[in-house]
Design an enzyme around this catalytic site. Sequence first.
Site, PDB file in Angstrom:
ATOM      1  N   GLU A  45      67.387   6.207  10.810  1.00  0.00           N
ATOM      2  CA  GLU A  45      67.150   6.389   9.379  1.00  0.00           C
ATOM      3  C   GLU A  45      65.949   7.291   9.119  1.00  0.00           C
ATOM      4  O   GLU A  45      65.959   8.098   8.201  1.00  0.00           O
ATOM      5  CB  GLU A  45      66.973   5.046   8.682  1.00  0.00           C
ATOM      6  CG  GLU A  45      68.249   4.202   8.612  1.00  0.00           C
ATOM      7  CD  GLU A  45      69.386   4.901   7.882  1.00  0.00           C
ATOM      8  OE1 GLU A  45      69.128   5.862   7.126  1.00  0.00           O
ATOM      9  OE2 GLU A  45      70.535   4.480   8.063  1.00  0.00           O
ATOM     10  N   TYR A 128      64.423   3.986   0.170  1.00  0.00           N
ATOM     11  CA  TYR A 128      65.722   4.185   0.813  1.00  0.00           C
ATOM     12  C   TYR A 128      65.762   3.531   2.190  1.00  0.00           C
ATOM     13  O   TYR A 128      66.669   2.740   2.501  1.00  0.00           O
ATOM     14  CB  TYR A 128      66.079   5.687   0.959  1.00  0.00           C
ATOM     15  CG  TYR A 128      67.210   5.807   1.949  1.00  0.00           C
ATOM     16  CD1 TYR A 128      68.503   5.486   1.565  1.00  0.00           C
ATOM     17  CD2 TYR A 128      66.967   6.099   3.292  1.00  0.00           C
ATOM     18  CE1 TYR A 128      69.538   5.483   2.481  1.00  0.00           C
ATOM     19  CE2 TYR A 128      67.994   6.101   4.206  1.00  0.00           C
ATOM     20  CZ  TYR A 128      69.275   5.794   3.802  1.00  0.00           C
ATOM     21  OH  TYR A 128      70.279   5.765   4.700  1.00  0.00           O
ATOM     22  N   ASP A 146      70.497   7.216  -1.572  1.00  0.00           N
ATOM     23  CA  ASP A 146      70.136   8.513  -1.008  1.00  0.00           C
ATOM     24  C   ASP A 146      70.848   9.596  -1.811  1.00  0.00           C
ATOM     25  O   ASP A 146      71.437   9.318  -2.859  1.00  0.00           O
ATOM     26  CB  ASP A 146      70.535   8.577   0.464  1.00  0.00           C
ATOM     27  CG  ASP A 146      72.034   8.650   0.630  1.00  0.00           C
ATOM     28  OD1 ASP A 146      72.750   8.133  -0.247  1.00  0.00           O
ATOM     29  OD2 ASP A 146      72.509   9.239   1.621  1.00  0.00           O
TER      30      ASP A 146
END
Length: 354
Positions: A45, A128, A146
């Site tokens: 991520e 996020y 996102d």
Amino acid sequence: MRDTAQAADLLSWYDQHARALPWRVPPAESRAGHRPDPYHIWMSEVMLQQTTVAAVKEYFTRFTTLWPTVQDLAAADDARVMGEWAGLGYYARARNLLKCARVVVAEHNGQFPDNREALLKLPGIGPYTAAAIASIAFNRAETVVDGNVERVMARLFDIHTPLPAAKPELTEKAALMTPGDRPGDYAQAVMDLGATICSPRSPACGICPWVAPCAARAAGTAAELPKKTPKKPKPTRVGVAYIARRADGAFLLETRPDKGLLGGMLCWPGSDWAEEVPEHSPPVEADWRDPGAEALHTFTHFHLRLAIRVADLPRGSNPERGQFLPPEQFRPSDLPTVMRKAFDLARASFVDMS
DNA sequence: AAGTCGGGGGA
DNA sequence: TCCCCAGACTT
């Protein structure tokens, strides 16, 4: 108000069309209750922040091979990590990656927190990424927002407010769509949908699992959403980089300060960058020659024309800036892209280098 | 709210 | 060229 029927439609699409990704647990295994390694999810991520899946794959494999656990990464040498990150961009991510790994080891017993609030406190983890780790790694019903999700929600609800002003509204819509069942798979499904079907330019509405409820599809506005506020033009800056090689093959390099552009990265010493080449002096007295080419590079908010000077130095050379790196310790791949471009142009000027 | 911060691939 | 990408952080 929460719509579980549409989430179920998306999940069944995901069960059939989920992309195979190195950090992903396939939906069949996920349904069986198998969870991915939170360390892997966190690593992917962070790498995926403003970065394409294609660019991340190699880096993810390399990092998790070099450092299989968060303890391994926390114990790693800073320069080594920065060198491995070279080329991926947004280097603050790499500095925060190390900081975060060390906090997780020192303050969380080597275990990533399993909830959004605690994750948000960690360096390099924002709204996020906290939601992504909480949902994907721990199957918590958190909502990821996102660029994909913003686009999908703007179209699904035909929202014409331009970004970033529309973000709160889009986040609210995204939260209403998030199911309590399989939230981790749902998070990945909605992002896969945005990446493969609900694409920016020409969405493939004909094969979209959400074509029926999509308001923009009905209004014919899908391709023009989401609206965005116009961005400023990029100015051009210029500068000079000095590439010096000592007689023993060592190169003169320096590590940038942690703050600012290319922070913490190995670079060629040189001038500052501005509209005109700033007043400066070379890092060492030498017979500098001009290879006759500039490195052209575009950063996030400006273009750069980087002139290059090359010199061969005697053994006793005493530079004012930088430090010599012997050839066995210097890997051009440790350089950020603009500096690697400059090196590639300078190579031809060192006659005995291929 | 606006600016800073990389790099590459696709249209 | 321009736009976009599983954004975070600072001011």
